[in-house]
Design a protein around this motif. Structure first.
Motif, mmCIF file in Angstrom:
data_model
loop_
_atom_site.group_PDB
_atom_site.id
_atom_site.type_symbol
_atom_site.label_atom_id
_atom_site.label_comp_id
_atom_site.label_asym_id
_atom_site.label_seq_id
_atom_site.Cartn_x
_atom_site.Cartn_y
_atom_site.Cartn_z
ATOM 1 N N ASN A 95 31.469 18.366 -45.413
ATOM 2 C CA ASN A 95 31.004 17.644 -44.048
ATOM 3 C C ASN A 95 31.345 16.504 -44.129
ATOM 4 O O ASN A 95 30.777 15.559 -45.048
ATOM 5 C CB ASN A 95 29.497 18.171 -43.820
ATOM 6 C CG ASN A 95 29.337 19.782 -43.578
ATOM 7 O OD1 ASN A 95 29.502 20.223 -42.667
ATOM 8 N ND2 ASN A 95 28.888 20.427 -44.750
ATOM 9 N N SER A 96 31.649 15.746 -42.830
ATOM 10 C CA SER A 96 31.514 14.397 -42.572
ATOM 11 C C SER A 96 29.916 14.348 -41.902
ATOM 12 O O SER A 96 29.581 15.399 -41.114
ATOM 13 C CB SER A 96 32.500 14.071 -41.569
ATOM 14 O OG SER A 96 33.806 14.158 -42.055
ATOM 15 N N THR A 106 27.003 16.243 -37.522
ATOM 16 C CA THR A 106 27.856 16.814 -38.926
ATOM 17 C C THR A 106 29.054 17.641 -38.356
ATOM 18 O O THR A 106 28.897 18.032 -37.527
ATOM 19 C CB THR A 106 26.699 17.900 -39.605
ATOM 20 O OG1 THR A 106 27.473 18.328 -40.687
ATOM 21 C CG2 THR A 106 26.183 18.946 -38.917
ATOM 22 N N ASN A 107 30.169 17.420 -38.964
ATOM 23 C CA ASN A 107 31.284 17.916 -38.967
ATOM 24 C C ASN A 107 31.925 18.641 -39.947
ATOM 25 O O ASN A 107 32.572 17.993 -41.088
ATOM 26 C CB ASN A 107 32.376 16.585 -38.429
ATOM 27 C CG ASN A 107 33.599 16.922 -38.395
ATOM 28 O OD1 ASN A 107 34.462 16.154 -39.136
ATOM 29 N ND2 ASN A 107 34.127 17.927 -37.551
ATOM 30 N N HIS A 109 33.953 20.977 -42.200
ATOM 31 C CA HIS A 109 35.647 20.937 -42.539
ATOM 32 C C HIS A 109 35.999 22.492 -42.866
ATOM 33 O O HIS A 109 35.523 22.928 -43.889
ATOM 34 C CB HIS A 109 35.816 20.038 -43.672
ATOM 35 C CG HIS A 109 35.452 18.647 -43.634
ATOM 36 N ND1 HIS A 109 35.651 17.542 -44.488
ATOM 37 C CD2 HIS A 109 34.897 18.033 -42.632
ATOM 38 C CE1 HIS A 109 35.173 16.272 -44.235
ATOM 39 N NE2 HIS A 109 34.923 16.658 -42.810
ATOM 40 N N ALA A 115 39.215 16.874 -40.271
ATOM 41 C CA ALA A 115 38.049 16.854 -40.016
ATOM 42 C C ALA A 115 38.127 16.648 -38.268
ATOM 43 O O ALA A 115 37.155 17.393 -37.486
ATOM 44 C CB ALA A 115 37.430 15.715 -40.307
ATOM 45 N N SER A 116 38.968 15.883 -37.649
ATOM 46 C CA SER A 116 38.961 15.999 -36.261
ATOM 47 C C SER A 116 39.255 17.302 -35.388
ATOM 48 O O SER A 116 39.180 17.464 -34.271
ATOM 49 C CB SER A 116 39.957 14.842 -35.833
ATOM 50 O OG SER A 116 41.326 15.299 -36.169
ATOM 51 N N ASN A 118 37.982 20.106 -36.181
ATOM 52 C CA ASN A 118 36.766 21.004 -36.225
ATOM 53 C C ASN A 118 35.540 20.501 -35.315
ATOM 54 O O ASN A 118 35.515 19.281 -35.079
ATOM 55 C CB ASN A 118 36.123 20.881 -37.800
ATOM 56 C CG ASN A 118 37.270 21.479 -38.597
ATOM 57 O OD1 ASN A 118 37.669 22.738 -38.542
ATOM 58 N ND2 ASN A 118 37.978 20.848 -39.581
ATOM 59 N N THR A 120 31.879 19.235 -34.174
ATOM 60 C CA THR A 120 30.739 18.254 -34.647
ATOM 61 C C THR A 120 29.358 18.902 -33.953
ATOM 62 O O THR A 120 29.359 19.134 -32.992
ATOM 63 C CB THR A 120 30.988 17.087 -34.098
ATOM 64 O OG1 THR A 120 32.177 16.490 -34.820
ATOM 65 C CG2 THR A 120 29.999 15.973 -34.660
#
Length: 154
Positions: A95-96, A106-107, A109, A115-116, A118, A120
């Motif tokens: 997660n980012s 939290t993003n 994966h 990441a972008s 997925n 958030t």
């Protein structure tokens, strides 16, 4: 970010979008630092196995390490400021995380996806809740494995 009073924590591999959507991100963080906010930024170590693996899984053709290095250039000016710590982590990132005081974005994966690509999720700390602390603990575990970056080349 501009409303944070105590903490700004960021955990990413490259976080390129973070600076791309807000080109003044370093200036904004500098403002928070001057207000006494603690800022911890944690990027992937471009020389780590985890970055090499993620690059391969996402089919990036060897560019993820370069994206990390490019992202770090945005933060050189704040790297030495009081209250700011920047580190490079060698971990698998699931997660980012973007923490602003008692809120976390939290993003997660998904395998093989940037990441972008997925969703958030926005989480808030609530009395009796455990999800916020769960993600803060995750950040802390990665932070503990990371090495300081002082604004020099990597």
């Amino acid at each position: 970010m501009t409303e944070a009073q105590e903490w700004v924590d960021v955990l990413v591999f490259s976080g390129t979008f973070f600076a791309q959507i807000q080109p003044r991100v370093a200036r904004m963080l500098a403002d928070r630092l001057s207000a006494g906010v603690q800022v911890r930024l944690c990027f992937g170590d471009p020389n780590s196995d985890a970055v090499t693996v993620r690059d391969r899984e996402e089919g990036l053709g060897g560019t993820l390490a370069a994206k990390i290095r490019a992202s770090l250039t945005y933060y050189r000016e704040i790297a030495g400021m009081d209250g700011c710590e920047i580190r490079l982590h060698p971990t698998t990132l699931y997660n980012s995380l973007f923490r602003y005081d008692d809120e976390i974005l939290t993003n997660p994966h998904a395998y093989g996806e940037a990441a972008s690509a997925n969703p958030t999720f926005h989480l808030r700390k609530v009395d009796g809740g455990s999800l916020f602390d769960h993600y803060v603990s995750s950040f802390e575990r990665v932070w503990a494995t990371a090495m300081p970056w002082l604004g020099t080349e990597v």
